[in-house]
Design a protein around this motif. Sequence first.
Motif, mmCIF file in Angstrom:
data_model
loop_
_atom_site.group_PDB
_atom_site.id
_atom_site.type_symbol
_atom_site.label_atom_id
_atom_site.label_comp_id
_atom_site.label_asym_id
_atom_site.label_seq_id
_atom_site.Cartn_x
_atom_site.Cartn_y
_atom_site.Cartn_z
ATOM 1 N N GLN A 153 80.508 9.581 40.070
ATOM 2 C CA GLN A 153 80.932 8.986 40.914
ATOM 3 C C GLN A 153 80.000 8.031 41.302
ATOM 4 O OE1 GLN A 153 83.515 11.461 44.092
ATOM 5 N NE2 GLN A 153 84.897 10.062 42.617
ATOM 6 N N LEU A 154 80.117 6.577 41.803
ATOM 7 C CA LEU A 154 79.355 6.018 42.332
ATOM 8 C C LEU A 154 78.993 6.826 43.729
ATOM 9 C CD1 LEU A 154 80.775 2.462 41.384
ATOM 10 C CD2 LEU A 154 78.682 3.362 40.431
ATOM 11 N N ASP A 155 77.927 6.279 44.148
ATOM 12 C CA ASP A 155 77.349 6.885 45.557
ATOM 13 C C ASP A 155 77.210 5.609 46.209
ATOM 14 O OD1 ASP A 155 75.519 7.644 47.150
ATOM 15 O OD2 ASP A 155 73.479 7.198 46.464
ATOM 16 N N SER A 156 78.616 6.454 47.490
ATOM 17 C CA SER A 156 78.340 5.548 48.478
ATOM 18 C C SER A 156 77.882 5.525 49.096
ATOM 19 C CB SER A 156 80.196 6.227 48.921
ATOM 20 O OG SER A 156 80.173 7.532 48.577
ATOM 21 N N GLY A 157 76.129 6.347 49.403
ATOM 22 C CA GLY A 157 75.751 6.385 50.546
ATOM 23 C C GLY A 157 76.148 7.526 51.928
ATOM 24 N N THR A 158 75.660 7.020 52.961
ATOM 25 C CA THR A 158 76.584 7.596 53.748
ATOM 26 C C THR A 158 76.924 6.960 54.662
ATOM 27 O OG1 THR A 158 74.223 7.909 55.365
ATOM 28 C CG2 THR A 158 74.877 9.392 53.922
ATOM 29 N N PRO A 159 78.385 6.185 54.839
ATOM 30 C CA PRO A 159 78.440 5.372 56.296
ATOM 31 C C PRO A 159 79.117 6.132 57.203
ATOM 32 C CG PRO A 159 80.001 5.514 53.853
ATOM 33 C CD PRO A 159 78.729 5.765 53.230
ATOM 34 N N GLY A 160 78.565 5.352 58.231
ATOM 35 C CA GLY A 160 79.733 6.681 59.525
ATOM 36 C C GLY A 160 80.973 5.325 59.665
ATOM 37 N N GLN A 161 81.448 6.267 60.283
ATOM 38 C CA GLN A 161 82.764 6.219 60.969
ATOM 39 C C GLN A 161 82.548 5.237 61.742
ATOM 40 O OE1 GLN A 161 85.650 7.805 59.251
ATOM 41 N NE2 GLN A 161 87.017 6.847 60.837
ATOM 42 N N PRO A 162 83.142 3.662 62.101
ATOM 43 C CA PRO A 162 83.571 2.930 62.789
ATOM 44 C C PRO A 162 84.520 3.676 64.111
ATOM 45 C CG PRO A 162 84.898 2.722 61.265
ATOM 46 C CD PRO A 162 84.313 3.675 60.531
ATOM 47 N N ARG B 44 84.895 1.132 52.818
ATOM 48 C CA ARG B 44 83.362 2.341 53.652
ATOM 49 C C ARG B 44 82.567 1.844 53.998
ATOM 50 N NH1 ARG B 44 85.473 7.943 54.340
ATOM 51 N NH2 ARG B 44 83.113 7.882 54.361
ATOM 52 N N GLN B 45 81.788 0.663 53.218
ATOM 53 C CA GLN B 45 81.276 0.138 53.492
ATOM 54 C C GLN B 45 80.454 -0.905 54.148
ATOM 55 O OE1 GLN B 45 77.658 0.362 52.873
ATOM 56 N NE2 GLN B 45 77.287 2.375 51.768
ATOM 57 N N LEU B 46 81.917 -1.718 54.661
ATOM 58 C CA LEU B 46 81.697 -2.913 55.154
ATOM 59 C C LEU B 46 82.310 -2.488 56.283
ATOM 60 C CD1 LEU B 46 83.792 -5.763 52.872
ATOM 61 C CD2 LEU B 46 81.915 -5.467 53.417
ATOM 62 N N ALA B 47 83.273 -1.373 56.668
ATOM 63 C CA ALA B 47 84.112 -1.224 57.881
ATOM 64 C C ALA B 47 83.298 -0.458 58.744
ATOM 65 C CB ALA B 47 85.586 0.042 57.785
ATOM 66 N N TRP B 48 81.665 0.413 58.238
ATOM 67 C CA TRP B 48 80.650 0.787 59.237
ATOM 68 C C TRP B 48 80.385 -0.008 59.119
ATOM 69 C CZ3 TRP B 48 75.570 2.040 56.387
ATOM 70 C CH2 TRP B 48 74.937 2.460 56.992
ATOM 71 N N ARG B 49 79.205 -0.959 58.794
ATOM 72 C CA ARG B 49 79.151 -2.156 58.605
ATOM 73 C C ARG B 49 79.547 -3.154 59.970
ATOM 74 N NH1 ARG B 49 74.015 -1.636 55.663
ATOM 75 N NH2 ARG B 49 74.944 -0.249 53.347
ATOM 76 N N LEU B 50 80.340 -3.925 59.649
ATOM 77 C CA LEU B 50 81.168 -4.257 60.678
ATOM 78 C C LEU B 50 81.756 -3.711 61.906
ATOM 79 C CD1 LEU B 50 83.935 -5.829 58.315
ATOM 80 C CD2 LEU B 50 81.228 -7.320 59.607
ATOM 81 N N GLN C 255 74.152 -2.327 48.695
ATOM 82 C CA GLN C 255 73.566 -3.465 48.978
ATOM 83 C C GLN C 255 73.994 -5.112 49.490
ATOM 84 O OE1 GLN C 255 70.035 -4.203 46.519
ATOM 85 N NE2 GLN C 255 69.388 -5.571 47.502
ATOM 86 N N MET C 256 75.203 -5.326 48.002
ATOM 87 C CA MET C 256 76.326 -6.603 48.060
ATOM 88 C C MET C 256 77.039 -6.026 49.584
ATOM 89 S SD MET C 256 79.214 -7.682 44.872
ATOM 90 C CE MET C 256 80.163 -6.673 46.046
ATOM 91 N N SER C 257 77.316 -4.671 49.592
ATOM 92 C CA SER C 257 77.790 -4.459 50.727
ATOM 93 C C SER C 257 77.412 -5.069 52.181
ATOM 94 C CB SER C 257 78.442 -2.948 51.134
ATOM 95 O OG SER C 257 78.959 -2.708 50.220
ATOM 96 N N GLN C 258 76.336 -4.885 52.576
ATOM 97 C CA GLN C 258 75.415 -5.107 53.709
ATOM 98 C C GLN C 258 75.431 -6.704 53.831
ATOM 99 O OE1 GLN C 258 71.477 -4.058 53.493
ATOM 100 N NE2 GLN C 258 70.697 -4.395 55.343
ATOM 101 N N GLN C 259 75.118 -7.547 52.289
ATOM 102 C CA GLN C 259 75.232 -8.707 52.720
ATOM 103 C C GLN C 259 76.057 -9.306 52.945
ATOM 104 O OE1 GLN C 259 73.207 -10.751 48.825
ATOM 105 N NE2 GLN C 259 71.997 -9.441 48.623
ATOM 106 N N LEU C 260 77.659 -8.813 52.294
ATOM 107 C CA LEU C 260 78.625 -9.648 52.448
ATOM 108 C C LEU C 260 78.985 -8.844 53.807
ATOM 109 C CD1 LEU C 260 81.545 -10.342 51.521
ATOM 110 C CD2 LEU C 260 82.196 -8.204 50.832
ATOM 111 N N ALA C 261 78.768 -8.331 54.346
ATOM 112 C CA ALA C 261 78.913 -7.920 56.343
ATOM 113 C C ALA C 261 78.173 -8.957 56.812
ATOM 114 C CB ALA C 261 78.856 -6.511 56.524
ATOM 115 N N VAL C 262 77.080 -9.130 56.854
ATOM 116 C CA VAL C 262 76.204 -10.706 57.269
ATOM 117 C C VAL C 262 77.076 -12.006 57.332
ATOM 118 C CG1 VAL C 262 73.902 -11.618 57.663
ATOM 119 C CG2 VAL C 262 73.304 -9.256 56.797
#
Length: 235
Positions: free
Chosen positions: A32-41, A96-102, A181-188
Amino acid sequence: MMNVLRLPLIALLTGVLGLAGCSTHQPAALYQLDSGTPGQPAQSAGMAVVLGPVTVADYLQRETLLQRQTDGSLSAATDGRWAGSLSADIDQLLLRQLAWRLDSQRVVLAPAPAGFAPDVQVLLSITRLDSGKNQPAILDAQWRLIDRRGQVRDNRMVHLEKQHDGTTASQVKAQGELLQQMSQQLAVALKPLANQPPLVESRKPEPKPARKGESDKPRIPMASPIRTDMEVFRF
C-alpha cells in the motif's frame, strides 16, 4: 524384491517435487502507498473542500505493481502487487493529507453529500505514478481549483521525482512520499481560498408598507386661508 524397493523411491521423488513446487510458488507481497503520519484535524468548521473527481491513468487502475524499465516500457513486478485498488488508495491518501494540512474535517471526496456547500473543488488528474529498479519514482499530475462562484482560481501542472534503493518496498514508499509532497503544494494553493466573499450580497432594506386603511382614504388638499386688505365696518 524390486517391486518392494520401487515404491519408497517413487514416494520420495514425489515429496521432493512437491517441496520444489511449493518453493517456486510463494505468495507475492502486498503493498500500500505510504500515507505518512497525518494528524487528526481539529476544526469541525474549517475550510470546506471537495476533492475530485480524481482521475488516474488507465495503466494504474489495476492491482498489478508495474516496473518502469530503462527503455521506458512497463513490466509486472514478480515479487509483489498492490493490496486492492491503487486508485482508491490514492484517494484516501490525498484526503487524509489535505484534511490534516488544512486542519479541517470538512474535506470530502466527490461526489459531495447533499447540502454540502464547498468553498473550493479540486479537479485532479494523475497521468503517471510509477518507478523501476533502476528508475526513480515519478509523479505527473495536474489540478484545477474551482471556487464557490464556479471560477477557476488555479491551474497547475506538477512533475515530481524521488530516488530509492531499488527494492520494491522502497519504490512504493517513494511513490507515497511523492503524493504527500503534492498534497503539501496543493494545501498551500487552497488556503488563500478559505476567505471568499459570500455568494449572496446584502440587500438594501425595502420600503415599509403603508398602514392598512391609509391608502384607501382619498387625499384632500388642505385649504389655506386667503388674506385680503379690505376692512369690515359695523354700524
